[in-house]
Design an enzyme around this catalytic site. Structure first.
Site, PDB file in Angstrom:
ATOM      1  N   ASN A  10       0.916  -1.245   0.186  1.00 25.66           N
ATOM      2  CA  ASN A  10       0.013   0.127   0.118  1.00 25.66           C
ATOM      3  C   ASN A  10       0.674   0.965   0.100  1.00 25.66           C
ATOM      4  O   ASN A  10       1.733   1.631   1.061  1.00 25.66           O
ATOM      5  CB  ASN A  10      -0.916  -0.126   1.189  1.00 25.66           C
ATOM      6  N   ARG A  95      -2.704  -2.235  -3.123  1.00 20.93           N
ATOM      7  CA  ARG A  95      -3.830  -1.497  -2.958  1.00 20.93           C
ATOM      8  C   ARG A  95      -3.787  -0.182  -3.859  1.00 20.93           C
ATOM      9  O   ARG A  95      -2.931   0.522  -4.039  1.00 20.93           O
ATOM     10  CB  ARG A  95      -3.911  -0.797  -1.546  1.00 20.93           C
ATOM     11  N   HIS A 183     -12.996   2.292   0.634  1.00 20.18           N
ATOM     12  CA  HIS A 183     -12.871   1.231   1.907  1.00 20.18           C
ATOM     13  C   HIS A 183     -13.307   0.078   0.943  1.00 20.18           C
ATOM     14  O   HIS A 183     -13.778  -0.790   1.980  1.00 20.18           O
ATOM     15  CB  HIS A 183     -13.522   1.942   2.612  1.00 20.18           C
ATOM     16  N   ARG A 243     -10.735  14.927   7.603  1.00 24.37           N
ATOM     17  CA  ARG A 243     -11.764  15.446   6.585  1.00 24.37           C
ATOM     18  C   ARG A 243     -13.095  15.854   6.987  1.00 24.37           C
ATOM     19  O   ARG A 243     -13.729  15.253   7.993  1.00 24.37           O
ATOM     20  CB  ARG A 243     -11.855  14.455   5.421  1.00 24.37           C
ATOM     21  N   GLU A 381      -7.795  -5.484   5.327  1.00 26.78           N
ATOM     22  CA  GLU A 381      -7.864  -5.194   4.242  1.00 26.78           C
ATOM     23  C   GLU A 381      -6.791  -5.885   3.399  1.00 26.78           C
ATOM     24  O   GLU A 381      -6.785  -6.400   2.327  1.00 26.78           O
ATOM     25  CB  GLU A 381      -7.585  -3.643   4.005  1.00 26.78           C
TER      26      GLU A 381
END
Ligand code: ADP
Length: 401
Positions: A10, A95, A183, A243, A381
């Site tokens: 990732n 990813r 996600h 965010r 993940e």
């Protein structure tokens, strides 16, 4: 140790996360090590942990050692090769944040795929170039090594078109302005384990709350994503660490038109300075906010809970009711107080919290007489990506769950 393994990568703007999974004789993937090179180009650090979370390495590096992502990959490769000398790498799973409208499944990267994914860079300028830089770096040094791209957006391609569009002139949709959702690897992993963890709810109407530094909600029907709170970008939906979540676009018009803010300044405001951090002025870390006596820290937590409960209501309306709510990721897995407050705000949906089970972090945290249930399911993940990478190397086989 000797055998076959899958490496998951990732790659971000200044960090590289990786995880090595070894294939056992039963065909299962077991985590061997998880590592991070961060501060690339500034103050690089290299950390590796074993499967139990014990530190195997913590080292500060010179900036000249790791100037860019390909240096970080070389470093990680060297370390893994030394510590797991008998492991033959079958494939690398990456990813990749954006698969656009077309990539609904992981894909083995070749020249055509790479060119396609590069075209998507304008849709995710902060992430896609770094994800692809890692793929390119490995293609240069190990051209024979299969590389599999797994997309944050792919799991949401099962959305009905209504959940995919904005009420803008149609040309914008055709040009790629649509709700992609993110996600996806986390939600796919949760959907994949629900039949074992909570078989009674797996076929039903489930809302998964992925509450980490980034946060979103996903509505599942029968294990498929039908709607989610993130849209065109990972900015939409519920508030996050830095965010803001959903924001009236009029605010942006005002900031640009009246305050002269540039796109770069807006990007910084929306990705780095808002959310829990911006509201509280204290931190983006939920642990610190829960401990803080600052009134605005409390306000930030209140806003987080309020907005999540509101969006759960919206997704329950999309699903036509709710069978279960599942919490996952850093906050969802580790903050019983936040779970309790969200569940309490969702009492009208028929969920009653089992206080003790929630404090213990049991899998099921609702009472037996609850009409809808609540759960805590740790996400993974990297394992989802590793499973996809392995499945690509075993044609005809679906990823093992
Ligand atoms: P990401 O992978 O998106 O960086 P994580 O899923 O690891 O994020 O979540 C990180 C966040 O989880 C941290 O910012 C922190 O706020 C929160 N978190 C982790 N542990 C706890 C805890 N015990 N209590 C409250 N929040 C926690």
């Amino acid at each position: 140790m000797s055998g076959n393994s899958i490496l998951v990568i990732n790659a971000g703007s200044s960090s590289l996360k990786f995880a090595l999974f070894c294939l056992d004789t039963a065909g299962a993937l077991n985590l061997a090590a998880r590592g991070l090179v961060d501060g690339i180009g500034s103050r690089p650090q290299f950390k590796v942990k074993d499967a139990m979370g014990q530190a195997l390495l913590e080292r500060e590096l010179e900036v000249t050692d790791v100037r860019e992502v390909k240096d970080a990959i070389a470093l990680a490769g060297l370390w893994l090769g030394t510590h797991f000398p008998g492991e033959a790498l079958l494939a690398v799973g990456h990813r990749v944040v954006h698969g656009g409208a077309d990539y609904a499944q992981p894909v083995r990267v070749d020249d055509t795929v790479l060119a396609d994914l590069e075209k998507l860079t304008p849709l995710a300028p902060l992430h896609q170039p770094h994800n692809l830089a890692a793929i390119r770096a490995l293609r240069e040094t190990q051209p024979q090594l299969p590389q599999i791209a797994c997309f944050d957006t792919a799991f949401h391609r099962s959305h009905p078109q209504l959940a995919d569009i904005y009420a803008l002139p149609w040309d914008y949709y055709e040009a790629g302005v649509r709700r992609y959702g993110f996600h996806g690897s986390s939600y796919e992993y949760i959907a994949s384990v629900l039949p074992q963890v909570a078989p009674s709810i797996a076929p039903g109407r489930v809302i998964v709350a992925h509450l980490g530094s980034g946060a979103s909600l996903c509505a599942l029907r029968g294990g498929k994503s039908v709607d989610s709170t993130m849209g065109f970008s990972p900015l939409d939906g519920i508030p996050m660490g830095t965010r803001p979540g959903a924001l009236d676009p009029g605010v942006l018009l005002y900031l640009v038109g009246q305050r002269g803010m540039t796109a770069t300044a807006l990007e910084k405001l929306l990705y780095k300075q808002s959310g829990l951090l911006g509201l509280s002025g204290v931190s983006n870390d939920m642990r610190l906010l829960l401990e803080s006596a600052e009134p605005r820290a409390q306000l930030a937590v209140d806003y987080f809970v309020h907005y999540i409960a509101k969006e759960i209501g919206a997704l329950a309306a999309v699903l036509g009711g709710l069978d279960a709510l599942v919490f996952t990721a850093g906050i969802g897995e580790n903050a019983p107080e936040i779970r309790a407050r969200i569940v309490s705000a969702c009492a009208w949906l028929g969920i009653t919290l089992n206080q003790e089970a929630n404090q213990r972090g049991d899998a099921c945290i609702s009472t037996t007489d609850s009409t809808a249930s609540a759960w805590v399911v740790p996400t993974n993940e990297e394992l989802m990506i590793a499973r996809h990478a392995l499945a690509q190397m075993q044609p005809g086989q679906a990823p093992q769950h």
